[in-house]
Design an enzyme around this catalytic site. Structure first.
Site, PDB file in Angstrom:
ATOM      1  CG  ASP A 149      -2.203   0.999   1.145  1.00 25.12           C
ATOM      2  OD1 ASP A 149      -2.959   0.415   0.933  1.00 25.12           O
ATOM      3  OD2 ASP A 149      -1.827   2.142   0.911  1.00 25.12           O
ATOM      4  CB  ILE A 150       0.661   4.319  -2.307  1.00 31.14           C
ATOM      5  CG1 ILE A 150       1.822   5.273  -2.814  1.00 31.14           C
ATOM      6  CG2 ILE A 150      -0.348   5.007  -1.831  1.00 31.14           C
ATOM      7  CD1 ILE A 150       1.543   5.617  -4.052  1.00 31.14           C
TER       8      ILE A 150
ATOM      9  CG  ASN B 231     -12.443  -0.385   3.782  1.00 28.99           C
ATOM     10  OD1 ASN B 231     -12.910  -0.894   4.915  1.00 28.99           O
ATOM     11  ND2 ASN B 231     -11.252  -0.130   3.380  1.00 28.99           N
TER      12      ASN B 231
ATOM     13  N   GLY C 114     -15.475   3.340   3.589  1.00 26.36           N
ATOM     14  CA  GLY C 114     -14.283   3.701   3.292  1.00 26.36           C
ATOM     15  C   GLY C 114     -13.663   3.421   2.122  1.00 26.36           C
ATOM     16  CD  GLN C 115     -14.650  -0.624  -2.877  1.00 26.85           C
ATOM     17  OE1 GLN C 115     -16.016  -0.525  -2.413  1.00 26.85           O
ATOM     18  NE2 GLN C 115     -14.085  -0.806  -3.942  1.00 26.85           N
TER      19      GLN C 115
ATOM     20  CG  HIS D   5      -8.671  -3.219  -2.753  1.00 26.71           C
ATOM     21  ND1 HIS D   5      -9.601  -2.514  -3.476  1.00 26.71           N
ATOM     22  CD2 HIS D   5      -8.474  -2.490  -1.473  1.00 26.71           C
ATOM     23  CE1 HIS D   5      -9.733  -1.440  -2.856  1.00 26.71           C
ATOM     24  NE2 HIS D   5      -9.166  -1.562  -1.473  1.00 26.71           N
TER      25      HIS D   5
ATOM     26  CG  HIS E  39      -6.715  -3.149   2.866  1.00 27.90           C
ATOM     27  ND1 HIS E  39      -6.057  -1.763   2.671  1.00 27.90           N
ATOM     28  CD2 HIS E  39      -8.169  -2.597   2.211  1.00 27.90           C
ATOM     29  CE1 HIS E  39      -6.866  -0.912   2.194  1.00 27.90           C
ATOM     30  NE2 HIS E  39      -8.084  -1.512   1.824  1.00 27.90           N
TER      31      HIS E  39
HETATM   32  P1  5GP Z   1      -9.829   1.145   0.265  1.00 29.02           P
HETATM   33  O1  5GP Z   1      -9.847   2.362   0.791  1.00 29.02           O
HETATM   34  O2  5GP Z   1     -10.420   1.459  -1.397  1.00 29.02           O
HETATM   35  O3  5GP Z   1     -10.066   0.200   0.682  1.00 29.02           O
HETATM   36  O4  5GP Z   1      -8.109   1.107  -0.415  1.00 29.02           O
HETATM   37  C1  5GP Z   1      -7.396   1.725  -1.149  1.00 29.02           C
HETATM   38  C2  5GP Z   1      -5.986   1.522  -1.068  1.00 29.02           C
HETATM   39  O5  5GP Z   1      -5.130   1.905  -1.876  1.00 29.02           O
HETATM   40  C3  5GP Z   1      -5.515   2.561   0.099  1.00 29.02           C
HETATM   41  O6  5GP Z   1      -5.034   1.775   1.351  1.00 29.02           O
HETATM   42  C4  5GP Z   1      -4.543   3.345  -0.513  1.00 29.02           C
HETATM   43  O7  5GP Z   1      -3.601   3.852   0.312  1.00 29.02           O
HETATM   44  C5  5GP Z   1      -4.023   2.508  -1.466  1.00 29.02           C
HETATM   45  N1  5GP Z   1      -3.674   3.019  -2.722  1.00 29.02           N
HETATM   46  C6  5GP Z   1      -4.360   4.333  -3.523  1.00 29.02           C
HETATM   47  N2  5GP Z   1      -3.563   4.380  -4.693  1.00 29.02           N
HETATM   48  C7  5GP Z   1      -2.611   3.629  -4.753  1.00 29.02           C
HETATM   49  C8  5GP Z   1      -1.450   3.559  -5.555  1.00 29.02           C
HETATM   50  O8  5GP Z   1      -1.238   4.240  -6.557  1.00 29.02           O
HETATM   51  N3  5GP Z   1      -0.708   2.580  -5.340  1.00 29.02           N
HETATM   52  C9  5GP Z   1      -0.692   1.743  -4.412  1.00 29.02           C
HETATM   53  N4  5GP Z   1       0.334   0.808  -3.889  1.00 29.02           N
HETATM   54  N5  5GP Z   1      -1.512   1.814  -3.194  1.00 29.02           N
HETATM   55  C10 5GP Z   1      -2.577   2.702  -3.614  1.00 29.02           C
END
Ligand code: 5GP
Ligand code: ZN
Length: 118
Positions: A35-36, A90, A96-97, A103, A105
């Site tokens: 995760d970034i 999420n 929080g998605q 995906h 986590h």
């Molecule tokens: P969500 O909030 O949709 O469950 O999770 C999305 C996740 O993707 C977040 O934890 C966010 O930090 C990560 N993320 C968003 N953009 C990028 C990216 O360009 N590269 C990587 N490696 N992670 C990302």
């Protein structure tokens, strides 16, 4: 729920290699990337190559779903956290998605009970 098409989907572009990522493992059906913006010392995202907006939608294909969970296990073993990690999914912006490509986590290394509600 926002539905991005694969063309403007960040994870489709990462899967295709058009955007950089730190890939820690991959299979024919899924990839695992760091995760970034990590929320824990180990924070890996397991992402199916096929675009579906949510894990619920991905569940229509048991092969993809099974592969995602197998890769979670492989990553947990690789990272040395097979005995103590958490999976988070999420679904929907209300939960929080932020990226609408399914995906999971994989989080580890934090004191779950003190730092997180669940
Ligand atoms: P969500 O909030 O949709 O469950 O999770 C999305 C996740 O993707 C977040 O934890 C966010 O930090 C990560 N993320 C968003 N953009 C990028 C990216 O360009 N590269 C990587 N490696 N992670 C990302
Ligand atoms: Zn996508």
């Amino acid at each position: 729920m926002t539905q991005q098409t694969p063309d403007d989907c960040i994870f489709c572009r990462i899967v295709a290699g058009e955007l950089p990522s730190e890939r820690v493992a991959e299979t024919e059906r899924s990839i695992a990337i760091r995760d970034i913006n990590p929320a824990a010392p180990v924070h890996v995202l397991v992402v199916p190559r096929r675009h579906e907006p949510t894990v619920g939608a991905l569940a229509a294909s048991s092969d993809d779903l099974t592969d995602v969970f197998r890769l979670v296990q492989q990553v947990a073993e690789q990272e040395g956290v097979a005995d103590a990690h958490r999976m988070v999914v999420n679904t929907g912006s209300g939960a929080g998605q932020t990226v609408f490509h399914a995906h999971v986590h994989v989080l580890a290394g934090a004191r779950f009970s003190e730092e997180w509600l669940l």
